[in-house]
Structures are given as C-alpha cells and as structure tokens.
Design a protein around this motif. Sequence first.
Motif, PDB file in Angstrom:
ATOM      1  N   MET A 112       8.817   8.758   1.513  1.00  0.00           N
ATOM      2  CA  MET A 112       8.222   9.502   0.397  1.00  0.00           C
ATOM      3  C   MET A 112       9.296  10.081  -0.517  1.00  0.00           C
ATOM      4  SD  MET A 112       5.152   9.368  -0.052  1.00  0.00           S
ATOM      5  CE  MET A 112       4.559   7.955   0.849  1.00  0.00           C
ATOM      6  N   LYS A 113       8.899  10.289  -1.712  1.00  0.00           N
ATOM      7  CA  LYS A 113       9.884  10.788  -2.680  1.00  0.00           C
ATOM      8  C   LYS A 113       9.658  12.266  -2.946  1.00  0.00           C
ATOM      9  CE  LYS A 113      10.073   6.554  -5.399  1.00  0.00           C
ATOM     10  NZ  LYS A 113       9.645   6.087  -6.731  1.00  0.00           N
ATOM     11  N   TRP A 114       9.643  13.043  -1.861  1.00  0.00           N
ATOM     12  CA  TRP A 114       9.347  14.471  -2.036  1.00  0.00           C
ATOM     13  C   TRP A 114      10.402  15.138  -2.896  1.00  0.00           C
ATOM     14  CZ3 TRP A 114       4.637  15.394  -1.234  1.00  0.00           C
ATOM     15  CH2 TRP A 114       3.933  14.734  -0.198  1.00  0.00           C
ATOM     16  N   LEU A 115      11.648  14.692  -2.709  1.00  0.00           N
ATOM     17  CA  LEU A 115      12.747  15.297  -3.452  1.00  0.00           C
ATOM     18  C   LEU A 115      12.551  15.089  -4.942  1.00  0.00           C
ATOM     19  CD1 LEU A 115      15.322  16.822  -2.630  1.00  0.00           C
ATOM     20  CD2 LEU A 115      16.571  14.722  -3.159  1.00  0.00           C
ATOM     21  N   GLU A 116      12.177  13.851  -5.304  1.00  0.00           N
ATOM     22  CA  GLU A 116      11.974  13.559  -6.730  1.00  0.00           C
ATOM     23  C   GLU A 116      10.810  14.363  -7.287  1.00  0.00           C
ATOM     24  OE1 GLU A 116      11.701   9.454  -7.690  1.00  0.00           O
ATOM     25  OE2 GLU A 116      13.577   8.977  -6.662  1.00  0.00           O
ATOM     26  N   PHE A 125       0.801  -1.219   0.000  1.00  0.00           N
ATOM     27  CA  PHE A 125       0.000   0.000   0.000  1.00  0.00           C
ATOM     28  C   PHE A 125       0.833   1.267   0.000  1.00  0.00           C
ATOM     29  CE2 PHE A 125      -3.285  -3.005   1.185  1.00  0.00           C
ATOM     30  CZ  PHE A 125      -4.306  -2.577   0.361  1.00  0.00           C
ATOM     31  N   GLU A 126       2.023   1.159   0.573  1.00  0.00           N
ATOM     32  CA  GLU A 126       2.873   2.341   0.567  1.00  0.00           C
ATOM     33  C   GLU A 126       3.259   2.711  -0.857  1.00  0.00           C
ATOM     34  OE1 GLU A 126       7.035   3.882   2.332  1.00  0.00           O
ATOM     35  OE2 GLU A 126       6.244   2.031   3.178  1.00  0.00           O
ATOM     36  N   THR A 127       3.550   1.670  -1.651  1.00  0.00           N
ATOM     37  CA  THR A 127       3.912   1.923  -3.042  1.00  0.00           C
ATOM     38  C   THR A 127       2.720   2.462  -3.824  1.00  0.00           C
ATOM     39  OG1 THR A 127       5.206  -0.066  -2.767  1.00  0.00           O
ATOM     40  CG2 THR A 127       5.206   0.927  -4.949  1.00  0.00           C
ATOM     41  N   VAL A 128       1.535   1.952  -3.485  1.00  0.00           N
ATOM     42  CA  VAL A 128       0.340   2.441  -4.162  1.00  0.00           C
ATOM     43  C   VAL A 128       0.193   3.936  -3.923  1.00  0.00           C
ATOM     44  CG1 VAL A 128      -2.178   2.362  -4.233  1.00  0.00           C
ATOM     45  CG2 VAL A 128      -0.878   0.249  -4.059  1.00  0.00           C
TER      46      VAL A 128
END
Lengths: 396, 73
Positions: free
Chosen positions: B1-5, A126-129
């Motif tokens: 999280m990929k905030w940087l990207e 779910f994190e990837t979703v």
Amino acid sequence: MVALVIALALFFDFTNGFHDTANAMATPIATGAIKPKTAVALAAVLNLVGAFLSTEVAKTISGGLIREGSDGIHITPDIIFAGLMGAILWNMITWLKGLPSSSSHALFGGLIGAAVVGIGLHSINFETVLQKVILPAVFAPLIAGAVAYLCTRLAYALTSRHDPETGDKLTQKRGGFRTGQIFTSSLVALAHGTNDAQKTMGIITLVLIAAGTQAPGSGPQFWVVAACALAIAIGTYAGGWRIIRTMGSGLTEVKPAQGFSAETSTASAILASSHLGFALSTTQVASGSVIGSGLGRKGTSVRWGTAGKIALGWLFTLPASAIVGGLTALLVNIGVVGVVIAAVVGSAAVVFMFVASRKSHVGHHNAVEVEEAGHAVKFSKKKKSRKSVNNKDVQR
Amino acid sequence: MKWLELLQVAGVTLVAAVTLVVLYSLGVRLTAIAGDAQQKSPGLVRSLAAVCFGICGLAVLFGIYLIVPYFGK
C-alpha cells in the motif's frame, strides 16, 4: 476501428469536460463571484491551457490496472472501445441525474469491465484497482473535506471583527473573498486541465501504440494533445449546469469566504495528488471540499440527503460502467456487426438522454439561484437583501 | 500500500491550502481595518494588506512553477 476509438475517446473527453465544470465553477457561480457564462468560458480556457502545461499524467494512465506485457495480454482497440462506451454512458446518466461522479472512475470501470469480458478475469490486477481506485475514493473526500473545514474555520476566525469595547459585531467586510474566488476557481480549472485531459490523451496514445502506429513507451503526440485539450475545453464551455446546481446549492449554502476555502483546498489536493503519484479524483475532492467548508461555517447545514445520493452514485460508478463496458465488449467480440450495433445503440442512448434532459431544462439562467447581494462586489454596508432566510448566522 | 504517499498528499494539501487561506484572510482583514474610520494610518495597513495578497499570489505561482515539468528540467 482506430479512428472510431479516437472519436469516441474525444467524445468521452467532451463529457468529462462538461461533467466537471461544476468542480471548478459551481461555488463562484453560487456566490455570484463570476457570472455563469463568464465562469464556464474562463474554465474552458484554463482547461485548454492546463492540458498543454503538463502531460506527465498521460504517461502513467491506467498503467498496471490491466495486466499487460508479461502474460502476453494486449489491450486491443476493441477493448478500449468497449471501455469508453461504458464510461460515456455512465457519464451521461449521472449528468442527467445531476450527480457529480468521477469521470476517471467511469473510465476505469469501463475498461475493467471490457477487459474482464474480452480477455478474462485474470487480466485485472485487483491490488492495483484497490490502490488506484477504491482507496483514493475513500480518502479523497476525507482529505479535501478536512482541509476545507479547517480552512473555512480559519478564514472566518481571521476575518471576524468585533468592536473592542462593546463586543458587538462590526461590519465584516468579507467581500474580498469574492474576488479571491475568481482566482481560486481558475486554479481548480487549471488543475482539472493538467489532470483530466491527460486521461484521454493516455487512452488515445494507448490505442495508437496498440495499432502499431506509434512506438511503445513514447508520450502523446502533439495533435493528440491539441485535440484532447480542445475537446475538454468545448465540453467545459457547454457547461454541465445540472451538476453545477447540485454542487453550488444542493449540498450547502455557499458564501464567498467558504467558497474560497473550498476551492483552495480542492486545487491544492488535486495538484498535490497528481504530482505526487497518488491520484485522487477531481470530482470527489471537490465534493468533499464543499461539504467540509459547509461544516466549517457556523449556521450552515449540509444537506446529507444530497451528499448520500452523491456517495451512492460513486459506489455505482465503477460497477455500472464496468457492466456497460462488459456488454459492449461482448458485442464487439461478435465482429464488425457487433461494433456497428454497439456504436448505434450507444449513440442512440446518448441522444435519448440528451432529449430527456430537454424536458427539465437546466441552463446558465437557472442553474443556481444567485443571491442578489452576491452581485454587489463593492457592497460595503451590511447586506440585508439576502434571500436565504433559512440561514441564521449573523456573521455577515 | 502507498500509505506514505497518501500521507504526503494529505500533508501537502493541508499546508498549501492553509497557507493560502491564512494569507488571503489576513489580506481581507487588513483591508477591512484600513477602511475603518478611526484608523490613523490607513495607508500603512493597506500596504500591509497588499503585501499579504502579494505573497499569496506568489505562493500560487510557485505552486504552478513546481508542477509544470517544463520548468523542472
């Protein structure tokens, strides 16, 4: 089963093509920069080229969305079959409604639904979703919209001409943007090819690996690349006129300079995102750009009702295709009979929607009411033959 | 999280789009000026406009060059 899945994947590619023609070609068709038929042909060719240019995206498709490997969960062709079914049906429904919705989200949704039913809830990461689907869905239109807004403002500011003495408006001569649109929309079509054709390649490769005919971790084979490129090109050429109508004239009135800005933003956003690893949906970026550019030009109004409908469609894309994918997975679990039932019901639904679409035919001839002035690229005098009386700007 | 990207993508998008639009707009503007009747040196202005369009085209080609892995090797 493998052959069936490949056929289905190619059909999905086809729907993806005609669903997304609008992203590239709606605005130039709306401003009269390119004739509708020429536009879709151009988009088709560029999609084909784009599909061959880069296969980077294909290698990372759906990676990590469904937990594979370590837990011993294998994606079977059955699940991919079910997932594709969900994606295709949702694509057809949104096309019938003329809604530009994300084909990638439909694909993800279908796969998620199929995996939940076929394997279980624990199979979904779910994190990837959240990271790959939900967040980009929020930010794609925002980024594209903001950039398009800024670009439109800039384009109009830079080309607005006043008489230095009287302060009267001079002839603005923004016809050049119409020519420019041909290039920018081509760029969007190219970007779409490097991006969306890859998804199907990734899926087919996944199936081949799952079936054991290809070594794990290898890239798509040449015939897969060629078949997908062709499928998406044919789909693009078929032209999703309904969605072109929504994008080209449903959201806001599009003028050349504005369309130019919107397309430049769309192309930049798609290319930047697919090559920096934060995948954004082509459709959402394009819709965002059109709205943003509409806000950026004085005297235009954005039809928020249509925008709201589109946004609602996005909200439903994932769950709806997940449900269809899940139901198909249930059927497939029964066995061969289930697969047959699913295939028959699926094709019946597709045929039904196609027939339904015939009732209110939208073709290249009536997709967008092109302003008559739009045809005259070489116009140099003030254009008075505008049809759109409702827009009061005196800029042109 | 990929905030940087995410930020990176937003930044690149902004820079690329603004560059192209500004260059092209300048080109359009200069072409318009060159067409004015009272303009003394339309040839010069017109060539300036061509330069703008040219740089714009080059920027696009450079962008394509960057994304095609074949050239990246």
